[in-house]
Design a protein around this motif. Sequence first.
Motif: not given
Length: 222
Positions: A129-138
């Motif tokens: 939500l801060w980056l406003e880019r796709p993020t993935i949890g690993c």
Amino acid sequence: MHLRHRHPWNLTPAQAVALQKELRTEVVSNRPIPLDSVRLIAGVDVSVKNEQSQAAVVVMTYPGFLPVETVLVQRPTPFPYIPGLLSFREGPVLEEAFEKLKSEPDVFLFDGMGIAHPRRIGIASHMGLWLERPTIGCGKTLLCGRYKDLAEEKGAAAPLIDRGETIGVALRTRTAKNPMFISPGHLADLETAAALVLACSPKYRLPEPIRLAHNAAGQFNP
């Protein structure tokens, strides 16, 4: 790199839980990542030593995995270790690290959870939500949910289910090794998140961007 500043970090655990419940309604976990257009991918990790947190963000080309940029930031650890509230422990140092990035990664892989979280907002979702880019949890260890047995071969997968909801996937990124627990963070969906993580794991259990970020974060200067 520009961030969308969402809130202060100096919260109590109770306030942090309340904020998670508020922010989780903004998380988008059903949007496919446009894999064909991914050119830069970042691995994100934080290590803590003697109450000092060191964040590492390693940016690499994709699919070549050539190093582009590494950012390291160190600062005092501001929040106790409480399962489910990792983002409030690591968020402040990550915020500073992200702001120092000169490149603009297309996707961020986090050593931590996305929506595979009791309140559906792990660190990958929260910082997304801060980056406003796709993020993935690993995630390397299971935080919540259950999965059925999966084959030993690399690429084997089983849905991760919590309270009747599919929140991620247990994914074998290396034959005969423990699976990783993959979930969308923000602006991603499960299918493309899992496909990208597998593509980023040519040799090791950890996806290559996270492996390098993990190594970098653990190297504290005396």
